[in-house]
Write an enzyme that holds these catalytic residues in place. Structure first.
Site, PDB file in Angstrom:
ATOM      1  N   LYS A  68     -10.063   0.205  10.744  1.00  0.00           N
ATOM      2  CA  LYS A  68     -10.338  -1.259   9.657  1.00  0.00           C
ATOM      3  C   LYS A  68     -10.388  -2.326  11.538  1.00  0.00           C
ATOM      4  O   LYS A  68     -10.644  -3.294  10.133  1.00  0.00           O
ATOM      5  CB  LYS A  68      -9.380  -1.259   9.014  1.00  0.00           C
ATOM      6  CG  LYS A  68      -9.053  -0.877   8.328  1.00  0.00           C
ATOM      7  CD  LYS A  68      -7.663  -0.860   6.870  1.00  0.00           C
ATOM      8  CE  LYS A  68      -7.207   0.835   6.603  1.00  0.00           C
ATOM      9  NZ  LYS A  68      -7.808   0.312   5.003  1.00  0.00           N
ATOM     10  N   HIS A  80       0.864  -1.153   0.020  1.00  0.00           N
ATOM     11  CA  HIS A  80       0.061  -0.486  -0.032  1.00  0.00           C
ATOM     12  C   HIS A  80       0.610   1.202   0.126  1.00  0.00           C
ATOM     13  O   HIS A  80       2.175   0.897   0.784  1.00  0.00           O
ATOM     14  CB  HIS A  80      -0.912   0.185   1.190  1.00  0.00           C
ATOM     15  CG  HIS A  80      -1.867   1.399   1.004  1.00  0.00           C
ATOM     16  ND1 HIS A  80      -1.667   2.318   1.881  1.00  0.00           N
ATOM     17  CD2 HIS A  80      -3.475   1.059   1.486  1.00  0.00           C
ATOM     18  CE1 HIS A  80      -2.525   3.008   1.565  1.00  0.00           C
ATOM     19  NE2 HIS A  80      -4.129   2.179   1.046  1.00  0.00           N
ATOM     20  N   CYS A 116      -5.388   2.864  -3.531  1.00  0.00           N
ATOM     21  CA  CYS A 116      -3.676   2.696  -2.763  1.00  0.00           C
ATOM     22  C   CYS A 116      -2.442   1.806  -3.171  1.00  0.00           C
ATOM     23  O   CYS A 116      -1.296   1.697  -2.312  1.00  0.00           O
ATOM     24  CB  CYS A 116      -3.368   3.589  -1.517  1.00  0.00           C
ATOM     25  SG  CYS A 116      -4.683   5.126  -1.227  1.00  0.00           S
ATOM     26  N   GLN A 140      -4.371  -4.705   7.562  1.00  0.00           N
ATOM     27  CA  GLN A 140      -5.358  -5.264   6.313  1.00  0.00           C
ATOM     28  C   GLN A 140      -5.701  -6.280   7.911  1.00  0.00           C
ATOM     29  O   GLN A 140      -7.283  -7.301   7.909  1.00  0.00           O
ATOM     30  CB  GLN A 140      -5.172  -6.244   6.081  1.00  0.00           C
ATOM     31  CG  GLN A 140      -5.805  -4.878   4.246  1.00  0.00           C
ATOM     32  CD  GLN A 140      -6.750  -4.365   4.376  1.00  0.00           C
ATOM     33  OE1 GLN A 140      -8.038  -5.290   4.820  1.00  0.00           O
ATOM     34  NE2 GLN A 140      -6.961  -2.910   4.226  1.00  0.00           N
ATOM     35  N   ASP A 164       3.128  -3.868   8.153  1.00  0.00           N
ATOM     36  CA  ASP A 164       1.723  -3.735   8.291  1.00  0.00           C
ATOM     37  C   ASP A 164       0.238  -4.545   8.783  1.00  0.00           C
ATOM     38  O   ASP A 164       0.284  -5.349   7.634  1.00  0.00           O
ATOM     39  CB  ASP A 164       1.523  -2.884   6.841  1.00  0.00           C
ATOM     40  CG  ASP A 164       0.426  -2.267   6.247  1.00  0.00           C
ATOM     41  OD1 ASP A 164      -0.680  -1.987   7.194  1.00  0.00           O
ATOM     42  OD2 ASP A 164       0.282  -1.337   5.068  1.00  0.00           O
TER      43      ASP A 164
HETATM   44  C1  LIG Z   1      -2.479  -2.590   3.448  1.00  0.00           C
HETATM   45  C2  LIG Z   1      -2.708  -1.229   4.501  1.00  0.00           C
HETATM   46  N1  LIG Z   1      -1.554  -0.712   4.415  1.00  0.00           N
HETATM   47  C3  LIG Z   1      -1.727   0.991   5.188  1.00  0.00           C
HETATM   48  C4  LIG Z   1      -2.728   0.826   4.879  1.00  0.00           C
HETATM   49  C5  LIG Z   1      -3.532   2.927   5.439  1.00  0.00           C
HETATM   50  O1  LIG Z   1      -4.160   2.924   6.599  1.00  0.00           O
HETATM   51  P1  LIG Z   1      -4.687   4.163   7.358  1.00  0.00           P
HETATM   52  O2  LIG Z   1      -5.206   4.422   6.007  1.00  0.00           O
HETATM   53  O3  LIG Z   1      -5.942   3.381   8.063  1.00  0.00           O
HETATM   54  O4  LIG Z   1      -3.121   5.332   7.523  1.00  0.00           O
HETATM   55  C6  LIG Z   1      -3.634   0.944   4.289  1.00  0.00           C
HETATM   56  C7  LIG Z   1      -5.541   1.086   4.744  1.00  0.00           C
HETATM   57  O5  LIG Z   1      -5.567   1.767   3.688  1.00  0.00           O
HETATM   58  C8  LIG Z   1      -3.838  -0.843   3.610  1.00  0.00           C
HETATM   59  O6  LIG Z   1      -4.950  -1.405   3.602  1.00  0.00           O
END
Ligand SMILES: Cc1ncc(COP(=O)(O)O)c(C=O)c1O
Ligand SMILES: Cc1ncc(COP(=O)(O)O)c(C=O)c1O
Lengths: 404, 146, 404, 146
Positions: free
Chosen positions: A224, A121, A362, A201, A198
């Site tokens: 999430k 991401h 993203c 998810q 990370d």
């Molecule tokens: C794999 C992953 N990493 C990081 C993020 C970033 O999370 P957030 O937007 O809640 O900071 C997301 C969510 O969009 C994600 O799916």
């Protein structure tokens, strides 16, 4: 087993009483909130609202206790040794950025390398890219196969002495792939390479055991995990947090302040400048209580089976191609449909009260890899049903008829 | 003012606050510990030496609220002359009295009991434990070293 | 005039039904939340919860519209030219830090100077101190008089060509002083010096006119404006925001991402990486609606009169000394009492259901200036009453009897 | 599928999507604009020249959803041959049709009306306006320059 049946679980989410027709299949973007979280937030604001830490009167003292108590709950959920290693952030993105700028950057030298994977991401890509740029280091990308599995042989080879960090997603938000983070951590550690996972998810869906795996950092977001927006967690090993300097400065993270100099508080407070998202922490505590009460392995099995079911139904549609077909996968199903643009499909599905996401999610490099501008993505969680998967497949067929 | 608070302050705390044990700066102590709470600005220096494994010449100086000052005075009263191990036990006993998570204290020093009322005022916990935590950290390090 | 009477306003705050005896006088730390904000948050989570920007289905599209709409409301509240200059942050602290590291630091050279004042909150001190340290620049401190008023003559003299930034609080959270930010901005601008105003305390109570004053940046927090925690606003002049690089990287703030490089979105999105505090934005919108419906000048007059009334009552107590007695002041009353420590006093008052704050209020340098470890602070806002001020004064007298 | 959506797509959009006006790469245009929506990956190139203050040789190429493609096709159909000032007016007229805040459109081009349905799908607004905004920015700059 309390509340395992989807119908029972579903009743706990008010959104479905307000939108009885809604098939909410965008859980990878954000999850819906159970009654307990919404009420917990409201109760805080109605009955207990106060600023924390510096307050002596009862409301403030109570709020402080509750606020600190949530660290213990989170630590228990993810297998962290204790509350001191739990930093409140504004989300997964903020947590990863903190590690990149405060942990990695000061120790990154020209010629060093940072490893990420081909399926990251943007939140687990750009912070490392920027740190590398600033330090004159290189961003190494662990390649993946066309089904969206990491190339473990390549990974082993990339673990050179130059690598100063491995940052890897636990569960890909686009492909659904579950990466073998425990194994990867062990391999990286053999070379003395610190590892960030990370967990944006995975925190809601997989068993997390940060201490057992030995990962150095683990970041995720409350929103999430059935919790409020604006709050996240960064777990960090105590010795790392101890060694890190803060990057945001303000109240409550200091020891002594004069106009000439400032000394900082111990972690985790050191990284929590200013008034934090106190209500968000309380709400996250309610969310952690909610998931902790479930039989998590059973829920995981059911949700993953649901993802498989959706895949099986969609697989019958001619011209539909999955993006991501890893053997180890969560209930995230991305696909493209010949001659129907993901946005048109999502609009069509929305008119049928099916909420899916369309776009690059993203993860632009994944789109570049597959040579596509975007996918349609359905992501399932504990309140989703087989009937919703069936509606999805049926309406994708309808959309195909309409557009082509 | 309500009864809990009266109880908290009156039995022992105001006494010790107004007539602290071992209060004053000391020269020539082997050790000076700085017990400081940056959140409220309270700061006490603890002076003492170690002789034959016992705490001697214990005293304190500084500024703080009634609770922190009284707690420090009680510390001086009870730890002076104690062997390191026994002193550490007393630190734990004191902690057990004030921590809201801890089991209700069984019989301990009467002076300590007064601070049990601090359980009702979690905002003030740190005041009660400020000096105690500082010296207990020191004593633990002694134990490890020797 | 709708809801000007304190009793009417008070009814809108559920905390006072749950705690009918509570005299909440810690509004400078955080304010209580009106029903409209609490319900607005709950309604969002119950009926509309979805992630924004990238969503095509109706919930997400609605959430996005509402979310962007709040920028307009905020812009209207503070006199900003438009929504594009309104950046969502996690609070005042985050906003100030962003300006220090992204706007100031890149243009700060050895020998340069940054001006703050002697009465700054740590949030408007440490970020500048750290930027100065990193750049080899000097932190200049505008002195104040013993009553807590800035020395304007000294200020004029300090405005040299070396000064690259002026950062000043609008309303001191410890002293109550209201600084002449419009005049100071004009003086600074004559020398081409950009100005940040810390509006953490003023946004809820004073008329704000960022465009009229011409300030370059204005930062505040939602939670001190009857809104949720975890959300704040940074106003920045469009040309500055345009020129600033982001410091937090992730989703939704990019244009194009490859493993080799990343290009960023336009402001304000550029500074809003990842999933932001969407519910917090919605809740802040409700809070802005709430204050915008009031006759703000009338409320201000009443609240300041209440502060004066409290001062008059406290002034009669022997051995009580005010810390901060500026002629222009908000309803923030700090004091010390001979032989009674602020914490003991606050505990005493808490037992009488009066919530005040005791300590250094994140302004340690003010404490150093007055040679005191802390003060007791009562801060009033629109739901406070004369009766509460009277209870405060009466119980301070009782405490004095008890402790001495 | 519900009626609103049918309406949105069927009247004009699927038509233009399947049979776009002026579609194809062009060499030798004086101007090439890049209309790109990074949020969804849709990207069209607009090719044209200016002759005697009129837009000439207008065409487009690229990838996008049905709405963005149809909107670009409608753009080409309506702006080709127009003087800069008139083209700008048409940009504003188009915008007025799709913006939910804007007053309901008075009579405009029939092709535009189809996009009024986009008001019901705010998530798709950007699709409709992608190319229009790009060329309108260009035309405004022309106005300022000349
Ligand atoms: C794999 C992953 N990493 C990081 C993020 C970033 O999370 P957030 O937007 O809640 O900071 C997301 C969510 O969009 C994600 O799916
Ligand atoms: C004057 C002033 N500036 C800045 C801040 C920081 O605000 P926050 O903690 O909400 O970021 C505060 C609040 O504590 C304040 O009073």
């Amino acid at each position: 087993m309390p509340g395992l049946a989807p119908s029972e679980i579903r009743q706990q989410f008010p959104i479905f009483s307000h939108h009885p027709e809604l098939a909410y299949l965008d859980n990878a973007a954000t999850t819906q909130k159970p009654r307990a979280v919404i009420d917990g937030l409201a109760a805080f604001y109605e009955k207990q609202n106060a600023n924390i830490h510096r307050g002596i009167y009862s409301l403030s003292a109570q709020a402080t206790l509750q606020y600190e108590q949530v660290r213990r709950k989170v630590a228990a959920l993810i297998g962290a040794p204790g509350p001191g290693s739990i930093v409140y952030t504004s989300g997964a993105t903020a947590g990863i950025n903190l590690v990149a700028s405060s942990f990695l950057l000061p120790r990154l030298r020209p010629g060093d390398e940072v490893l990420i994977s081909a399926m990251e991401h943007h939140a687990n890509l750009i912070p490392w890219q920027m740190a590398c740029r600033q330090a004159g280091a290189r961003l190494g990308v662990i390649p993946m196969s066309p089904v969206g599995e990491l190339d473990m042989a390549a990974f082993r080879q990339m673990l050179s002495g130059r690598v100063k960090m491995l940052a890897i997603t636990h569960l890909s938000n686009t492909l659904g792939t579950i990466n073998p983070v425990e194994e990867m951590t062990a391999l990286a550690h053999r070379k003395g390479i610190p590892v960030l996972v990370d967990g944006a998810q995975s925190a809601a869906h997989l068993e997390i055991d940060v201490a057992g795996w030995g990962v150095d950092f683990f970041a995720f977001s409350g929103h999430k995990l059935f919790g409020p927006t604006g709050i996240g967690i960064l777990y960090g090993r105590a010795e790392h947090l101890e060694a890190m300097q803060p990057v945001i400065f303000g109240g409550d993270m200091v020891r002594n302040v004069t106009f000439e100099e400032t000394s900082f508080a111990a972690p985790p407070q050191r990284f929590e400048a200013g008034t934090t998202h106190i209500a968000g922490v309380i709400g996250l505590g309610c969310a952690v209580d909610f998931v902790s009460r479930l039989d998590r392995p059973a829920v995981r099995a059911r949700v993953e089976a649901l993802g498989q079911y959706a895949r099986a139904l969609l697989a019958e549609i001619p011209g539909l191609r999955f993006i991501g077909e890893a053997r180890q996968a969560g209930a995230i199903v991305s696909f493209v449909l010949d001659r129907v643009h993901p946005h048109d499909l999502a609009t069509f599905l929305s008119a049928e009260h099916i909420a899916v996401r369309a776009g690059h999610h993203c993860t632009q490099p994944i789109m570049q890899y597959y040579g596509i501008p975007g996918t349609t993505r359905a992501s399932f969680t504990l309140y989703n049903t087989r009937e919703e998967a069936e509606r999805l497949a049926a309406q994708v067929r309808e959309a195909q008829k309409f557009f082509t | 003012m309500n009864e809990k608070l009266k109880q908290l302050y009156q039995s022992v705390i105001l006494q010790h606050n107004n007539h602290p044990v071992g209060y004053g700066k000391r020269e020539g102590s082997a050790y000076t510990l700085d017990a400081y709470n940056p959140l409220c600005g309270d700061r006490f220096q603890l002076f003492f030496s170690l002789e034959d494994g016992r705490i001697t010449g214990l005293g304190f100086h500084g500024y703080g609220c009634a609770i922190s000052k009284a707690a420090t005075s009680v510390l001086v009263k009870h730890l002076e002359g104690q062997p390191v191990q026994r002193a550490l036990e007393m630190c734990r006993a004191f902690e057990a009295v004030v921590q809201p998570d801890a089991p209700a204290p069984s019989a301990t020093e009467e002076d300590f009991e007064a601070f049990a009322a601090a359980r009702e005022f979690p905002g003030r916990l740190k005041c009660a434990t400020l000096s105690w935590e500082e010296i207990s950290r020191f004593l633990e390090a002694q134990g490890v070293g020797g």
